[in-house]
Design a protein around this motif. Structure first.
Motif, short mmCIF file in Angstrom:
data_model
loop_
_atom_site.label_atom_id
_atom_site.label_comp_id
_atom_site.label_asym_id
_atom_site.label_seq_id
_atom_site.Cartn_x
_atom_site.Cartn_y
_atom_site.Cartn_z
N GLU A 210 0.72 -1.16 0.19
CA GLU A 210 0.10 0.09 -0.04
C GLU A 210 0.91 1.33 0.06
O GLU A 210 0.54 2.17 -0.67
CB GLU A 210 -0.88 -0.25 1.10
N SER A 211 2.01 1.04 0.78
CA SER A 211 2.98 2.33 0.88
C SER A 211 3.48 2.73 -0.67
O SER A 211 3.72 3.69 -0.97
CB SER A 211 3.96 2.09 1.95
N ILE A 212 3.78 1.65 -1.29
CA ILE A 212 4.28 1.65 -2.55
C ILE A 212 3.39 2.32 -3.68
O ILE A 212 3.45 3.33 -4.57
CB ILE A 212 4.85 0.42 -3.14
N SER A 213 2.04 1.51 -3.55
CA SER A 213 1.01 2.12 -4.45
C SER A 213 0.59 3.34 -4.15
O SER A 213 0.27 4.36 -4.99
CB SER A 213 -0.12 0.99 -4.32
N TRP A 214 0.35 3.94 -2.97
CA TRP A 214 -0.06 5.28 -2.56
C TRP A 214 1.25 6.24 -2.91
O TRP A 214 0.94 7.38 -3.31
CB TRP A 214 -0.42 5.29 -1.25
N GLY A 215 2.22 5.79 -2.60
CA GLY A 215 3.45 6.67 -2.78
C GLY A 215 3.64 6.94 -4.35
O GLY A 215 3.79 8.14 -4.88
N LEU A 216 3.32 5.84 -5.27
CA LEU A 216 3.46 6.16 -6.52
C LEU A 216 2.28 6.67 -7.23
O LEU A 216 2.35 7.84 -7.98
CB LEU A 216 3.72 4.88 -7.26
N ASN A 217 0.98 6.66 -6.89
CA ASN A 217 -0.01 7.17 -7.61
C ASN A 217 -0.34 8.45 -6.99
O ASN A 217 -0.84 9.31 -7.80
CB ASN A 217 -1.46 6.24 -6.92
N PHE A 218 -0.02 8.75 -5.90
CA PHE A 218 -0.19 10.09 -5.49
C PHE A 218 1.08 10.98 -5.26
O PHE A 218 1.10 11.95 -4.50
CB PHE A 218 -0.83 10.03 -3.66
N LYS A 219 2.14 10.49 -5.84
CA LYS A 219 3.33 11.35 -6.08
C LYS A 219 3.90 11.87 -4.78
O LYS A 219 4.45 12.89 -4.42
CB LYS A 219 3.35 12.54 -7.01
N LEU A 220 4.06 10.74 -3.57
CA LEU A 220 4.56 11.05 -2.42
C LEU A 220 5.62 10.08 -1.98
O LEU A 220 5.59 9.02 -1.30
CB LEU A 220 3.46 10.88 -1.14
N PRO A 221 6.91 10.13 -2.53
CA PRO A 221 7.97 9.18 -2.28
C PRO A 221 8.29 9.22 -0.77
O PRO A 221 9.06 8.16 -0.24
CB PRO A 221 9.16 9.82 -3.06
N GLU A 222 7.93 10.19 0.00
CA GLU A 222 8.56 9.94 1.37
C GLU A 222 7.73 9.06 2.22
O GLU A 222 7.98 8.77 3.31
CB GLU A 222 8.24 11.58 2.07
#
Length: 320
Positions: A210-222
């Motif tokens: 989920e952290s990878i999916s959300w990070g990539l989809n919402f442009k949030l690498p942090e």
């Protein structure tokens, strides 16, 4: 034996023969402790599954001291009654049937759990009693030499750790996932068993994905690598923080306004990550490739027989 139950939400349990001091704010715990009194025995059980249910294994304790006082609630700025208690650990114990009697939670059967006896019968467990887990790391030197270290502090603030040699039992990616999952199990249940390790692995991998999916989809690498058990140290998250800081600093030095600079830095960071780690451009595979290649984790189910061998590689606690 029959015992009144005290729910524990912070994962702190005294080790057998040790003591722990705590402050109880909720009305239920205060009523239970007052009903028992000094010298009585209670069963501490962890609140697990998102604090929605009691896990049926904990610690039998003797109440050594009780004292009431007043404390200021920092949110409401009102005085609140607190009950301070000093508890002495007796033994690990499992609760058979839990019932509610007269507004109290009662374990109708509280049976002693001898961890060394369980281990000798092929049911290895790791105890979280007497110490608080802070983190861990996995050292893969070769396929046959993979060390997993879980570290923390005892209740006096002394550094402690446990480590297990899992080379030849599991691969590096699985060992890394198990490191996170053991930490999660000890924090949530106060005891790591084969069964709750399976639950913890499923939850940990789900949250990492989920952290990878959300990070990539919402442009949030942090947010890459963030789960409830902590922050995962791996090439993907380390590079994400490094690239983000580097890109943001460059854009700010160019005179960009912070909101626009941050947005562009995030986009550039994710682009550099996918190129550096060779994650590919197919959106349907990015999450899985990010997990396996970028974070060095494995989402495959591990057989209980393998997990028993993994837990057997660790001591029962930091003092064994």
């Amino acid at each position: 034996m029959k015992a009144l139950v005290l729910p524990v939400a912070n994962g702190i349990f005294p080790q057998p023969g040790g003591t722990v001091e705590g402050i109880f704010l909720d009305e239920f715990s205060q009523r239970t402790l007052s009903r028992l009194g000094i010298g009585s025995t209670a069963l501490l059980l962890p609140l697990a599954w998102g604090r929605r249910a009691l896990y049926p294994a904990g610690m039998l304790v003797r109440i050594k001291d009780l004292g009431r006082g007043e404390a200021l609630n920092p949110v409401t700025w009102t005085m609140k009654t607190i009950l301070a208690a000093r508890l002495s650990g007796q033994t690990h114990a499992g609760a058979g049937r839990l019932v509610v009697e007269d507004g109290f939670i009662v374990a109708e059967t509280a049976e002693v759990l001898n961890l060394e006896s369980l281990r000798s019968r092929g049911q290895p467990v790791i105890s979280g009693a007497g110490w608080q887990v802070q983190g861990g790391y996995t050292e893969p030197r070769s396929e046959k030499d993979i060390t997993v270290v879980i570290y923390g502090q005892d209740h006096q603030g002394v550094a402690v750790e446990i480590q297990g040699q899992v080379g030849g039992i599991v691969a590096h990616e699985t060992a890394h996932t198990l490191e996170h999952s053991i930490i999660r199990a000890l924090r949530e249940y106060g005891l790591c068993t084969v069964k709750n390790l399976i639950w913890s692995m499923r939850a940990e991998v789900t949250e990492l994905k989920e952290s990878i999916s959300w990070g990539l989809n919402f442009k949030l690498p942090e947010i890459l690598g963030q789960t409830r058990s902590g922050y995962c140290g791996n090439p993907m998250t380390s590079l994400a923080h490094f690239y983000l800081g580097q890109e943001l600093s460059q854009l700010l030095n160019e005179g960009r306004a912070l909101p626009l600079a941050l947005e562009r830095a995030r986009n550039r960071t994710l682009s550099r990550l996918t190129q550096t780690l060779h994650l590919g451009a197919e959106p349907e595979y990015l999450t899985l490739r990010g997990l396996k290649i970028g974070m060095c984790h494995d989402d495959s189910e591990v057989k209980p027989s393998i997990l028993r061998r993994v837990l057997s590689a660790f001591p029962s606690d930091p003092w064994s």
